[in-house]
Write a protein that holds these residues in place. Structure first.
Motif, PDB file in Angstrom:
ATOM      1  N   SER A 348       0.815  -1.217   0.000  1.00  0.00           N
ATOM      2  CA  SER A 348       0.000   0.000   0.000  1.00  0.00           C
ATOM      3  C   SER A 348       0.847   1.265   0.000  1.00  0.00           C
ATOM      4  O   SER A 348       0.375   2.337  -0.382  1.00  0.00           O
ATOM      5  N   ILE A 349       2.099   1.160   0.436  1.00  0.00           N
ATOM      6  CA  ILE A 349       2.993   2.323   0.410  1.00  0.00           C
ATOM      7  C   ILE A 349       3.997   2.224  -0.741  1.00  0.00           C
ATOM      8  O   ILE A 349       4.999   2.939  -0.777  1.00  0.00           O
ATOM      9  N   GLY A 350       3.722   1.287  -1.664  1.00  0.00           N
ATOM     10  CA  GLY A 350       4.533   1.178  -2.863  1.00  0.00           C
ATOM     11  C   GLY A 350       5.772   0.328  -2.758  1.00  0.00           C
ATOM     12  O   GLY A 350       6.655   0.402  -3.621  1.00  0.00           O
ATOM     13  N   MET A 351       5.872  -0.515  -1.738  1.00  0.00           N
ATOM     14  CA  MET A 351       7.052  -1.363  -1.574  1.00  0.00           C
ATOM     15  C   MET A 351       6.892  -2.638  -2.396  1.00  0.00           C
ATOM     16  O   MET A 351       5.868  -3.307  -2.322  1.00  0.00           O
ATOM     17  N   ASP A 352       7.904  -2.958  -3.179  1.00  0.00           N
ATOM     18  CA  ASP A 352       7.888  -4.168  -3.992  1.00  0.00           C
ATOM     19  C   ASP A 352       7.921  -5.405  -3.090  1.00  0.00           C
ATOM     20  O   ASP A 352       8.631  -5.417  -2.075  1.00  0.00           O
ATOM     21  N   PRO A 353       7.162  -6.462  -3.434  1.00  0.00           N
ATOM     22  CA  PRO A 353       7.149  -7.674  -2.597  1.00  0.00           C
ATOM     23  C   PRO A 353       8.536  -8.287  -2.387  1.00  0.00           C
ATOM     24  O   PRO A 353       8.837  -8.781  -1.287  1.00  0.00           O
ATOM     25  N   ILE A 354       9.364  -8.286  -3.428  1.00  0.00           N
ATOM     26  CA  ILE A 354      10.714  -8.840  -3.289  1.00  0.00           C
ATOM     27  C   ILE A 354      11.533  -7.998  -2.306  1.00  0.00           C
ATOM     28  O   ILE A 354      12.217  -8.521  -1.427  1.00  0.00           O
ATOM     29  N   HIS A 355      11.437  -6.699  -2.468  1.00  0.00           N
ATOM     30  CA  HIS A 355      12.142  -5.780  -1.567  1.00  0.00           C
ATOM     31  C   HIS A 355      11.663  -5.967  -0.129  1.00  0.00           C
ATOM     32  O   HIS A 355      12.476  -6.056   0.807  1.00  0.00           O
ATOM     33  N   PHE A 356      10.354  -6.074   0.059  1.00  0.00           N
ATOM     34  CA  PHE A 356       9.817  -6.255   1.405  1.00  0.00           C
ATOM     35  C   PHE A 356      10.265  -7.586   2.001  1.00  0.00           C
ATOM     36  O   PHE A 356      10.557  -7.677   3.197  1.00  0.00           O
ATOM     37  N   GLY A 357      10.330  -8.614   1.161  1.00  0.00           N
ATOM     38  CA  GLY A 357      10.798  -9.913   1.645  1.00  0.00           C
ATOM     39  C   GLY A 357      12.210  -9.830   2.187  1.00  0.00           C
ATOM     40  O   GLY A 357      12.517 -10.403   3.248  1.00  0.00           O
ATOM     41  N   VAL A 358      13.086  -9.119   1.494  1.00  0.00           N
ATOM     42  CA  VAL A 358      14.473  -8.962   1.957  1.00  0.00           C
ATOM     43  C   VAL A 358      14.515  -8.189   3.273  1.00  0.00           C
ATOM     44  O   VAL A 358      15.240  -8.566   4.210  1.00  0.00           O
ATOM     45  N   VAL A 359      13.731  -7.118   3.346  1.00  0.00           N
ATOM     46  CA  VAL A 359      13.690  -6.311   4.572  1.00  0.00           C
ATOM     47  C   VAL A 359      13.204  -7.149   5.749  1.00  0.00           C
ATOM     48  O   VAL A 359      13.767  -7.095   6.854  1.00  0.00           O
ATOM     49  N   MET A 360      12.177  -7.968   5.520  1.00  0.00           N
ATOM     50  CA  MET A 360      11.617  -8.775   6.602  1.00  0.00           C
ATOM     51  C   MET A 360      12.610  -9.830   7.071  1.00  0.00           C
ATOM     52  O   MET A 360      12.780 -10.033   8.283  1.00  0.00           O
ATOM     53  N   VAL A 361      13.260 -10.501   6.143  1.00  0.00           N
ATOM     54  CA  VAL A 361      14.248 -11.517   6.522  1.00  0.00           C
ATOM     55  C   VAL A 361      15.391 -10.873   7.301  1.00  0.00           C
ATOM     56  O   VAL A 361      15.818 -11.382   8.344  1.00  0.00           O
ATOM     57  N   LEU A 362      15.883  -9.746   6.814  1.00  0.00           N
ATOM     58  CA  LEU A 362      16.998  -9.066   7.487  1.00  0.00           C
ATOM     59  C   LEU A 362      16.608  -8.646   8.902  1.00  0.00           C
ATOM     60  O   LEU A 362      17.380  -8.842   9.857  1.00  0.00           O
ATOM     61  N   ALA A 363      15.406  -8.105   9.069  1.00  0.00           N
ATOM     62  CA  ALA A 363      14.956  -7.673  10.400  1.00  0.00           C
ATOM     63  C   ALA A 363      14.829  -8.854  11.350  1.00  0.00           C
ATOM     64  O   ALA A 363      15.245  -8.779  12.519  1.00  0.00           O
ATOM     65  N   LEU A 364      14.272  -9.948  10.866  1.00  0.00           N
ATOM     66  CA  LEU A 364      14.082 -11.120  11.722  1.00  0.00           C
ATOM     67  C   LEU A 364      15.407 -11.814  12.031  1.00  0.00           C
ATOM     68  O   LEU A 364      15.555 -12.442  13.090  1.00  0.00           O
ATOM     69  N   MET A 365      16.377 -11.722  11.117  1.00  0.00           N
ATOM     70  CA  MET A 365      17.684 -12.322  11.367  1.00  0.00           C
ATOM     71  C   MET A 365      18.369 -11.689  12.573  1.00  0.00           C
ATOM     72  O   MET A 365      19.074 -12.360  13.326  1.00  0.00           O
ATOM     73  N   ILE A 366      18.178 -10.397  12.752  1.00  0.00           N
ATOM     74  CA  ILE A 366      18.783  -9.715  13.895  1.00  0.00           C
ATOM     75  C   ILE A 366      18.286 -10.338  15.194  1.00  0.00           C
ATOM     76  O   ILE A 366      19.024 -10.451  16.174  1.00  0.00           O
TER      77      ILE A 366
END
Length: 424
Positions: A348-366
């Protein structure tokens, strides 16, 4: 009200020490009893969560990583990394980080990285005078790089959940993964200089070349995965099978360290790991079905967007939520439950699904290195024979750089989308 019941029960079960998979299942079971929903929903939703051909790649990649590890992969990657950076101040600590970058592209999981690299590097670092807490911290946090690189199990899960190209996800995590490693290397070097940690001798070009040749066959596995998937020669699942065959050939006939009598143990280890992941995914899917039935995704989306519709602030709110979730929930469970919930908000804020997937994995990895349920933190501290609190104190500067990299990746989509764009 029912949504609060199931979430509250889940958090309660975790708090009393029940494993996450069983916490998901028990809270779902109680909800179904109270709501009067037929219990047949449990096997139906569990099966639906696993009914994907791509899921077969998970046990195959785990087996390939175990075969490569038993075949001598860990020591060869460490030797190569040490030849490159061992002569710098804090060389052994830098080798630890660099080894995780190489080994992560083989195992695909942070925990495997922590166990394999940590069992070798932590005793060696302590012997050379590095602090036990620092040794554990470097090992724990650097292992979070692995799932950003192919073959990444979290990326496979995301691709399955959202029907996103797994090959594109593999590529998308590469630059953020390298950026994260560079950040860890800088922090490690600065701390090593400040504490005057030891450095090794500078290796000749011949020694570096020899160590590279030793690690070449291991590192080639990543190339085979990407070449095969992106070139259309085989699917991610077929790529996993190719890697198993390749790992066996390299370990047995190239490195000649893989023994036939070790294979039963390797298979059992693979089965145990796979069973735990599959059970977790299946029960998380049941839990996620309940959340959807209770309208939780819409509630969360409306709650976030009711605070603000500014894309920057929404992105920051999502990051904060993921960092908090990562502290309390296992990565795969969090992905299965939250990715379908948060993806519509991100889109809804224009984030690409692939980009969001990377962000989510990186955040959860921490979260794998943060208390109270950071499994990499626990394993590394165990190898170092040091208190968790001591390791956490040493991790503070690494947490800072990891969050900085996370924010950079979140707000610069090209870091994730550049490589996938080259293969469109």
């Amino acid at each position: 009200m029912m949504a609060l019941l199931v979430v509250g029960l889940f958090l309660l079960f975790i708090a009393v020490g029940i494993p996450i998979a069983f916490s998901l299942g028990l809270s779902a079971l109680i909800y179904l009893f109270v709501a009067g929903v037929p219990l047949t929903v449990i096997p139906q939703t569990m099966f639906a969560g696993l009914d994907s051909f791509v899921m077969l790649a998970i046990p195959a990649f785990i087996l390939a990583g175990n075969l490569m590890n038993a075949g001598g992969i860990t020591n060869r990657i460490i030797d190569f990394a040490n030849a490159l950076v061992g002569h710098i101040r804090g060389g052994l600590a830098l080798t630890n980080v660099a080894s995780s970058l190489g080994f992560g592209g083989i195992s695909g999981t942070a925990l495997s990285d922590t166990a394999s690299i940590g069992s070798v590097m932590i005793p060696a670092m302590k012997k050379q005078g590095y602090g036990a807490g620092f040794s554990a911290a470097v090992t724990s946090i650097s292992s979070t790089v692995g799932p950003m690189l192919p073959p990444s199990l979290p990326m496979i899960i995301i691709g399955t959940l959202a029907s996103i190209s797994i090959g594109d996800l593999f590529l998308a995590g590469a630059i953020p993964g390298v950026l994260l490693s560079v950040g860890f290397l800088i922090v490690t070097y600065l701390i090593s200089v400040k504490r005057n940690y030891p450095k090794g001798e500078k290796q000749s070009a011949g020694v570096i070349a020899k160590s590279f040749l030793g690690a070449f066959w291991a590192l080639l596995m990543v190339v085979i995965i990407l070449w095969g998937i992106l070139g259309g020669y085989f699917t991610p699942t077929e790529a996993a099978i190719v890697c198993v065959i390749y790992a066996f050939i390299v370990g047995k006939f190239v490195y000649k360290e893989l023994k036939f009598n070790e294979i039963p143990q390797i298979l059992m280890s693979t089965l145990r790991t796979t069973a735990s992941i599959i059970l977790l995914v299946a029960l998380a899917n049941t839990f996620g079905w309940i959340l959807v039935a209770e309208g939780v995704p819409l509630l969360i989306a409306d709650s976030i967007l009711s605070v603000t519709e500014n894309p920057i602030l929404v992105t920051l709110l999502i990051i904060v939520l993921l960092l908090i979730v990562g502290m309390f929930m296992e990565t795969i469970a969090a992905l299965v439950i939250l990715f379908p919930v948060l993806l519509p908000v991100a889109e809804s804020i224009g984030m690409d699904p692939i980009h969001f997937g990377v962000v989510m994995v990186l955040a959860l990895m921490i979260g794998l290195s943060t208390p109270p349920v950071g499994v990499c933190l626990f394993v590394a501290s165990s190898f170092a024979k040091v208190r968790i609190t001591t390791t956490v104190k040493e991790l503070i500067p690494y947490f800072a750089i990891a969050v900085i990299v996370l924010v950079i990746v979140a707000f610069i989509p090209s870091l994730s989308l550049f490589l996938p764009g080259l293969f469109e």
